[in-house]
Write a protein that holds these residues in place. Structure first.
Motif, mmCIF file in Angstrom:
data_model
loop_
_atom_site.group_PDB
_atom_site.id
_atom_site.type_symbol
_atom_site.label_atom_id
_atom_site.label_comp_id
_atom_site.label_asym_id
_atom_site.label_seq_id
_atom_site.Cartn_x
_atom_site.Cartn_y
_atom_site.Cartn_z
ATOM 1 N N GLN A 34 8.073 -0.638 -7.083
ATOM 2 C CA GLN A 34 7.672 -1.036 -8.537
ATOM 3 C C GLN A 34 8.939 -0.551 -9.484
ATOM 4 O OE1 GLN A 34 6.490 0.838 -11.164
ATOM 5 N NE2 GLN A 34 6.456 -0.775 -12.706
ATOM 6 N N GLY A 35 9.260 0.834 -9.049
ATOM 7 C CA GLY A 35 10.036 1.399 -10.258
ATOM 8 C C GLY A 35 11.502 0.827 -10.050
ATOM 9 N N GLY A 36 12.074 0.798 -8.820
ATOM 10 C CA GLY A 36 13.163 0.039 -8.303
ATOM 11 C C GLY A 36 13.564 -1.242 -8.992
ATOM 12 N N VAL A 37 12.515 -2.103 -8.557
ATOM 13 C CA VAL A 37 12.560 -3.494 -8.984
ATOM 14 C C VAL A 37 12.582 -3.840 -10.582
ATOM 15 C CG1 VAL A 37 11.388 -5.851 -9.052
ATOM 16 C CG2 VAL A 37 11.745 -4.586 -7.015
ATOM 17 N N ILE A 38 11.731 -2.967 -11.373
ATOM 18 C CA ILE A 38 11.600 -2.986 -12.776
ATOM 19 C C ILE A 38 12.778 -2.605 -13.308
ATOM 20 C CG2 ILE A 38 10.473 -1.042 -13.487
ATOM 21 C CD1 ILE A 38 9.317 -4.315 -14.526
ATOM 22 N N VAL A 90 4.703 -0.697 -15.779
ATOM 23 C CA VAL A 90 3.746 0.187 -15.196
ATOM 24 C C VAL A 90 2.364 -0.254 -15.681
ATOM 25 C CG1 VAL A 90 2.856 2.308 -15.472
ATOM 26 C CG2 VAL A 90 5.205 2.195 -15.547
ATOM 27 N N LEU A 91 1.990 -1.045 -16.762
ATOM 28 C CA LEU A 91 0.690 -1.395 -16.965
ATOM 29 C C LEU A 91 0.482 -2.805 -15.979
ATOM 30 C CD1 LEU A 91 0.370 -1.408 -20.908
ATOM 31 C CD2 LEU A 91 -0.747 0.206 -19.332
ATOM 32 N N ILE A 92 1.161 -3.522 -15.810
ATOM 33 C CA ILE A 92 1.131 -4.477 -15.222
ATOM 34 C C ILE A 92 1.009 -4.300 -13.549
ATOM 35 C CG2 ILE A 92 2.334 -6.725 -14.188
ATOM 36 C CD1 ILE A 92 3.461 -7.141 -16.706
ATOM 37 N N GLN A 102 -2.941 -2.942 -8.814
ATOM 38 C CA GLN A 102 -3.611 -2.161 -8.326
ATOM 39 C C GLN A 102 -5.064 -2.246 -8.372
ATOM 40 O OE1 GLN A 102 -1.858 1.496 -9.065
ATOM 41 N NE2 GLN A 102 -0.643 1.772 -7.265
ATOM 42 N N ALA A 103 -5.667 -2.481 -9.445
ATOM 43 C CA ALA A 103 -6.940 -2.426 -9.836
ATOM 44 C C ALA A 103 -7.408 -3.823 -9.121
ATOM 45 C CB ALA A 103 -7.241 -2.585 -11.360
ATOM 46 N N ALA A 104 -6.914 -4.733 -9.130
ATOM 47 C CA ALA A 104 -7.113 -6.109 -8.643
ATOM 48 C C ALA A 104 -7.431 -5.885 -6.994
ATOM 49 C CB ALA A 104 -6.099 -7.089 -8.687
ATOM 50 N N ARG A 105 -6.249 -5.054 -6.339
ATOM 51 C CA ARG A 105 -6.384 -4.660 -5.088
ATOM 52 C C ARG A 105 -7.683 -3.834 -4.679
ATOM 53 N NH1 ARG A 105 -1.596 -1.267 -3.277
ATOM 54 N NH2 ARG A 105 -3.126 0.286 -3.873
ATOM 55 N N LYS A 154 0.749 -1.255 0.093
ATOM 56 C CA LYS A 154 -0.095 -0.167 0.077
ATOM 57 C C LYS A 154 0.813 1.142 0.096
ATOM 58 C CE LYS A 154 -3.907 -2.132 2.302
ATOM 59 N NZ LYS A 154 -4.862 -2.012 3.220
ATOM 60 N N LYS A 155 2.051 1.296 0.785
ATOM 61 C CA LYS A 155 2.492 2.640 0.988
ATOM 62 C C LYS A 155 4.052 2.362 0.184
ATOM 63 C CE LYS A 155 0.745 4.518 5.162
ATOM 64 N NZ LYS A 155 0.911 4.931 6.561
ATOM 65 N N GLY A 156 4.371 3.031 -0.758
ATOM 66 C CA GLY A 156 5.755 3.204 -1.193
ATOM 67 C C GLY A 156 5.722 2.027 -2.413
ATOM 68 N N ALA A 157 4.629 1.683 -2.694
ATOM 69 C CA ALA A 157 4.544 0.774 -3.966
ATOM 70 C C ALA A 157 5.021 1.224 -5.370
ATOM 71 C CB ALA A 157 3.073 0.293 -4.178
ATOM 72 N N ALA A 158 4.829 2.511 -5.646
ATOM 73 C CA ALA A 158 5.386 2.753 -6.808
ATOM 74 C C ALA A 158 7.020 2.854 -6.875
ATOM 75 C CB ALA A 158 5.008 4.365 -7.035
#
Length: 84
Positions: free
Chosen positions: A31-35, A70-72, A77-80, A24-28
């Motif tokens: 995601q950016g770091g991992v990708i 980003v699409l994934i 997030q939509a599933a959550r 929930k917090k820091g997800a972006a």
């Protein structure tokens, strides 16, 4: 080595979805770091010839990879949001 690169790319996609779905917090930021890390590692270690051959193609490949990530991430997030 190409199998290693493909598995790193898939790992980045899976981590993007998991970050979008469960964090929930820091997800972006996660995601950016991992990708980014998985994309660069896949090109450096899995396909060094591409990296040495033409840096412009590498940057384009990383851009496309990041946009798909980003699409994934957004689908996670939509599933959550749907699960609430």
């Amino acid at each position: 080595m190409k199998l290693f690169a493909v598995s790193l790319l898939l790992l980045g996609f899976v981590a993007s979805w998991v970050a979008g779905r469960f964090v929930k917090k820091g997800a972006a930021a996660i995601q950016g770091g991992v990708i980014g890390l998985c994309g660069v590692a896949a090109l450096l270690f899995g396909m060094p010839g591409v990296w040495a051959g033409n840096v412009a193609w590498v940057l384009v490949a990383l851009l496309v990879y990041g946009l798909v990530g980003v699409l994934i991430f957004r689908s996670g997030q939509a599933a959550r949001d749907k699960a609430r």
